[in-house]
Design an enzyme around this catalytic site. Sequence first.
Site, PDB file in Angstrom:
ATOM      1  N   GLY A 145      55.100   5.845  11.396  1.00  0.00           N
ATOM      2  CA  GLY A 145      55.317   5.424  10.034  1.00  0.00           C
ATOM      3  C   GLY A 145      55.206   6.822   9.008  1.00  0.00           C
ATOM      4  CB  SER A 146      54.619   6.369   5.324  1.00  0.00           C
ATOM      5  OG  SER A 146      55.640   5.773   4.908  1.00  0.00           O
ATOM      6  CB  THR A 147      51.152   9.200   8.998  1.00  0.00           C
ATOM      7  OG1 THR A 147      51.577   8.960  10.395  1.00  0.00           O
ATOM      8  CG2 THR A 147      50.101   8.144   8.529  1.00  0.00           C
ATOM      9  CG  PHE A 148      56.986  12.109  10.879  1.00  0.00           C
ATOM     10  CD1 PHE A 148      56.550  12.657  11.972  1.00  0.00           C
ATOM     11  CD2 PHE A 148      58.255  12.295  10.451  1.00  0.00           C
ATOM     12  CE1 PHE A 148      57.414  13.680  12.673  1.00  0.00           C
ATOM     13  CE2 PHE A 148      58.930  13.486  10.878  1.00  0.00           C
ATOM     14  CZ  PHE A 148      58.442  14.005  12.196  1.00  0.00           C
ATOM     15  CE  LYS A 149      58.048   7.780   3.856  1.00  0.00           C
ATOM     16  NZ  LYS A 149      57.477   6.487   2.847  1.00  0.00           N
TER      17      LYS A 149
END
Length: 484
Positions: A218-222
Amino acid sequence: MNTPIRRLGFVVAALFCSVLLAASYIQVLQAKSLNNRPGNTRIINAGYKIERGSILVDGKAIATSRKSNDKYVYERQYTNGSLYAPVTGYSSLVYGNGGGLEGAENEVLTGTSDSLFYRRLVDVVTGKPKQGANLELTINPKIQQAAAQALGNRRGAVVALDPKTGAVLAMVTSPSYDPDNLASHDTEAVTKTWTQMNAAANQPMVNRTIGGTLYPPGSTFKLVTSAAALESGNYSNSSTLPGPATLRLPQTTHSLPNDDGRACGPNDETSLLHALEVSCNTAYAQLGMDLGQDKLASQAKKFGFGDVMRVPMRVTPSTFPTQLNEPQTAMSAIGQYDVRVTPLQIAMISATIANGGNQMQPYLVKNVVDSDLDVIKSTDPKVRAKPISGQTADSLTEMMEAVVNNGTGKQAAVPGVQVAGKTGTAQGDTKNAADLWFTGFAPANDPKIALAIVLENGGDQGVEALAGSVAAPAARQIFEAAVR
């Protein structure tokens, strides 16, 4: 000698040589691998006649061998077994040694490792009985306990690292199991327990921190997408990005919305810093397409995606997909599509940012010590890679502080301590609620801990759950245990 007899002699000689070579190959070259096979009952039984080394946390044994009342002489015993099971694994008369350090460091624990040759020689000369070496771990019992409490009865995992050394401070999965139930010499009871645990839908024997079915981040990959942008030299924290309420994905009829259904800034624009602060999907999807799949894949690889690591247990490699079209690249940039990770990988990303861009090799075993607790071998911290520059690490730290101060990670804040972090709400299976993430480090100006926590299937909050309201407060509990 006539020809048929001569030919027969050659055949017999060839067969004899073949048998000799095969025996030599098995007894010399294959000896180690055959001895280490989990099902090799002869070696397993022989091992129970030697006092297996202990596994120590903060000087106290969490796995040790005690005298038994049967022919096997010793029986393995675990303290706080379910708390430490992902670390220790099990030592079983029926199923061998596995699931953690019991398998990965079996030769050290039995005293048969090549690294202990001279120690064995001294023991022979002095007449000491055969005995395994002990393992002193990097685990911090206070942080380990806090991580278990933060997970509670919810399915998920926590891994915490010292960002300056790579030492594993906590490794917890839920649900867990008690390895004492596999260490019993009651083989019928052990077999029944093993069968039940392996058949259980919630997979209690899987160490979710480093293996099993990998998670969409999810957005941790941002954080990876941000790093790729900053490392390109074309972006800074103040760079302007488009941030509309929805983004039409090219080559499709689908649009990607932001979680709150709103634009991320005035006139559908936002800065890179603010985009991470509010976890703007549309900004990051467009940024991913602008950077292109090659830059994203390259940055992910620099952080360790695709690499096989050992801590010393084998870590399943995290993956970033290949041969992406534009909409797939957009979704990958926000940690969806086919991006898959271990919690350890996500913790390593935060730890790298916390450590000024230097990624340390994660490790669990601090020292190998003998029965007198004299150190035989120590693990020296080692830089594994430098995925980002110090300048990029500083920029990302500023962005992650904004996430906790003003953005989606507010509930990870610790009074009096600056926390840097990132939330993630990852929809991997449309039939279930999202997996909820938080990753970060504290204190931001002098990091003592970097962590990743994932709560499967919405934790206990159902389909409406978001990471900021579930994973972030769980992370706060762990930070408080580490820095107070």
